[in-house]
Design an enzyme around this catalytic site. Structure first.
Site, PDB file in Angstrom:
ATOM      1  N   TRP A  60       0.769  -1.210   0.068  1.00  0.00           N
ATOM      2  CA  TRP A  60      -0.010   0.029   0.134  1.00  0.00           C
ATOM      3  C   TRP A  60       0.780   1.268  -0.148  1.00  0.00           C
ATOM      4  O   TRP A  60       0.594   2.068  -0.783  1.00  0.00           O
ATOM      5  CB  TRP A  60      -0.858  -0.031   1.104  1.00  0.00           C
ATOM      6  CG  TRP A  60      -1.921  -0.929   0.952  1.00  0.00           C
ATOM      7  CD1 TRP A  60      -2.428  -2.023   1.647  1.00  0.00           C
ATOM      8  CD2 TRP A  60      -3.219  -0.818  -0.044  1.00  0.00           C
ATOM      9  NE1 TRP A  60      -3.316  -2.420   1.043  1.00  0.00           N
ATOM     10  CE2 TRP A  60      -4.141  -1.872   0.103  1.00  0.00           C
ATOM     11  CE3 TRP A  60      -3.288  -0.022  -1.199  1.00  0.00           C
ATOM     12  CZ2 TRP A  60      -5.041  -2.172  -0.889  1.00  0.00           C
ATOM     13  CZ3 TRP A  60      -4.339  -0.260  -2.218  1.00  0.00           C
ATOM     14  CH2 TRP A  60      -5.033  -1.164  -1.846  1.00  0.00           C
ATOM     15  N   ASP A 119      -1.592   6.851   6.002  1.00  0.00           N
ATOM     16  CA  ASP A 119      -2.738   5.855   5.648  1.00  0.00           C
ATOM     17  C   ASP A 119      -3.036   5.079   6.781  1.00  0.00           C
ATOM     18  O   ASP A 119      -2.393   4.317   7.051  1.00  0.00           O
ATOM     19  CB  ASP A 119      -2.204   5.407   4.317  1.00  0.00           C
ATOM     20  CG  ASP A 119      -3.332   4.302   3.730  1.00  0.00           C
ATOM     21  OD1 ASP A 119      -4.394   4.067   4.633  1.00  0.00           O
ATOM     22  OD2 ASP A 119      -3.059   3.753   2.687  1.00  0.00           O
ATOM     23  N   LYS A 123     -12.877  -0.917   6.616  1.00  0.00           N
ATOM     24  CA  LYS A 123     -12.214  -1.753   7.521  1.00  0.00           C
ATOM     25  C   LYS A 123     -12.802  -1.874   8.859  1.00  0.00           C
ATOM     26  O   LYS A 123     -13.172  -2.849   9.518  1.00  0.00           O
ATOM     27  CB  LYS A 123     -10.489  -1.626   7.556  1.00  0.00           C
ATOM     28  CG  LYS A 123      -9.999  -2.251   6.086  1.00  0.00           C
ATOM     29  CD  LYS A 123      -9.998  -1.587   4.871  1.00  0.00           C
ATOM     30  CE  LYS A 123      -9.374  -2.247   3.535  1.00  0.00           C
ATOM     31  NZ  LYS A 123      -8.400  -1.200   3.020  1.00  0.00           N
TER      32      LYS A 123
HETATM   33  C1  LIG Z   1      -7.872  -1.005   1.782  1.00  0.00           C
HETATM   34  C2  LIG Z   1      -6.686  -0.002   1.634  1.00  0.00           C
HETATM   35  C3  LIG Z   1      -6.681   0.624   0.799  1.00  0.00           C
HETATM   36  C4  LIG Z   1      -7.321   1.053  -0.552  1.00  0.00           C
HETATM   37  O1  LIG Z   1      -8.663   1.477  -0.222  1.00  0.00           O
HETATM   38  P1  LIG Z   1      -9.561   1.800  -1.348  1.00  0.00           P
HETATM   39  O2  LIG Z   1     -10.947   2.119  -0.675  1.00  0.00           O
HETATM   40  O3  LIG Z   1      -9.999   0.559  -2.029  1.00  0.00           O
HETATM   41  O4  LIG Z   1      -9.283   2.935  -2.079  1.00  0.00           O
HETATM   42  C5  LIG Z   1      -5.548   1.448   0.843  1.00  0.00           C
HETATM   43  N1  LIG Z   1      -4.486   1.562   1.772  1.00  0.00           N
HETATM   44  C6  LIG Z   1      -4.556   0.638   2.729  1.00  0.00           C
HETATM   45  C7  LIG Z   1      -3.633   0.716   4.033  1.00  0.00           C
HETATM   46  C8  LIG Z   1      -5.930  -0.048   2.837  1.00  0.00           C
HETATM   47  O5  LIG Z   1      -5.698  -1.054   3.802  1.00  0.00           O
END
Ligand SMILES: *Cc1c(COP(=O)(O)O)cnc(C)c1O
Length: 360
Positions: A102, A172, A196
């Protein structure tokens, strides 16, 4: 009705009480005669829902007043572009720490908007650890330093808050926000998709220090301009109203269950249950450095990978689904976010133990 134990990495399982409340309010939200989906985003009912959700976010995360809370669309992947569009302009460059797929993706996307500098990486270790702070080579002229607090695919979590001096820290936090208390004041900006730990997909939380806004690149789309969205209370465009409503219910549920300290305690206990078992098993293994193991996404491998399909099928037959690891990583992954009860994790551990015994 037969609900499965859903170990999906996201969209992920939600508290059953939340789903029940949403079902009971589906046709008529609190006497309004409308579903939340049918409400004007500027009407009194939704204005109330938005204010309530914002207020829960602020109280659960103890967000200081010099931060703005935005609820946007596009998810974390869109933020990979929106963050540099809004922040990189002050110096034209940014530092990135890469601890998995990511954060790697974040860095590659940012390179379209300015100069990116790889400050640290654990790629040589197969993304099985968080690069130690002492190894971060920060540049003086970075507009910000970006990292990912929980690598959802590898199951690597950063259990400490990096110190980056005067350079704003950007994180993030899509897959571990709300899983433990957080000191927002240490960050310049935090972003997270909701699907999540906080609700359904479709709404993205952005917490941004106010002084960092107002420097967006001229080419930034208006809907993605933090300052413009802040000036319009996240309603420059129509916000994802239903996702915000569900997020509000999830946050209320977290609050009622004891808030983030209670979540932290439960998540630690849940993850320890699995890691303790994995460390004692000669049948399964986890490859992440123990200090950096994720409390949200527990990755593991069968020593005999030829048994992978049998393992997944046996789990499925007992109502445990979505245990297959991400295709990049292979193996297995149990995502055990806030909404996953400890009883479900015990059931998984017991199942793994029985599977091991039957195949050893
Ligand atoms: C799930 C996730 C993403 C992607 O999220 P989207 O909603 O598909 O844009 C990005 N970074 C992390 C750490 C994630 O767990």
């Amino acid at each position: 009705m037969n609900r499965v134990l859903n170990f999906s990495s996201g969209p992920a399982s939600l508290p059953e009480a939340v789903l029940r409340q949403a079902a009971s309010e589906m046709l008529d939200w609190q006497g309004s005669g409308m579903s939340v989906m049918e409400m004007s985003h500027r009407g009194p009912e939704f204005t109330h829902i938005l204010a309530q959700t914002q207020s829960l976010l602020k109280s659960l995360l103890a967000i200081p007043d010099n931060y703005c809370v935005l609820l946007l669309q596009g998810g974390a992947i869109a933020e990979n572009a929106i963050v540099p569009m809004n922040l990189i302009g002050t110096t034209g460059q940014a530092d990135y720490v890469v601890s998995g797929n990511w954060s790697d993706k974040s860095m590659q996307e940012a390179a379209r908007y300015g100069r990116v500098h790889l400050a640290a990486s654990s790629e040589a270790q197969g993304f099985t650890c968080m690069p130690e702070l002492a190894s971060w080579q920060l540049s003086e002229k970075a507009a910000y330093v970006h990292f990912c607090s929980n690598e959802t695919i590898g199951g690597v979590e950063c259990h400490w808050t990096p110190s980056t001096g005067d350079v704003p820290l950007v994180a993030d936090m899509s897959s571990n926000i709300m899983s433990r208390p957080l000191d927002v004041s240490r960050y310049g900006l935090i972003y997270a998709g909701a699907q999540k730990n906080m609700g359904p997909s479709g709404v993205t939380l952005v917490i941004v220090r106010r002084d960092l806004m107002g420097h967006a690149l001229a080419s930034t789309p208006s809907a993605f301009n933090y300052q413009l969205q802040a000036d319009n209370e996240s309603m420059y465009n129509t916000p994802p109203t239903y996702a915000i409503y569900i997020m509000g219910l999830v946050l209320q549920h977290i609050h009622d269950e004891g808030g983030l300290p209670a979540m932290a305690e439960r998540n630690l206990a849940k993850s320890q249950l699995l890691y303790d078992y994995l460390d004692h098993s000669r049948f399964f293994s986890n490859r992440v450095r123990p200090a950096d193991r994720s409390r949200m996404n527990v990755t593991f491998y069968l020593r005999d990978e030829a048994l992978n399909t049998a393992f997944l099928e046996a789990a499925q037959s007992q109502g445990m689904v979505q245990l297959r690891g991400h295709r990049i990583a292979g193996g297995m992954r149990a995502s055990i976010y806030n909404a996953m009860p400890i009883s479900a994790v015990q059931k998984l551990r017991d199942f793994m133990f029985a599977f091991e015994k039957n195949h050893a």
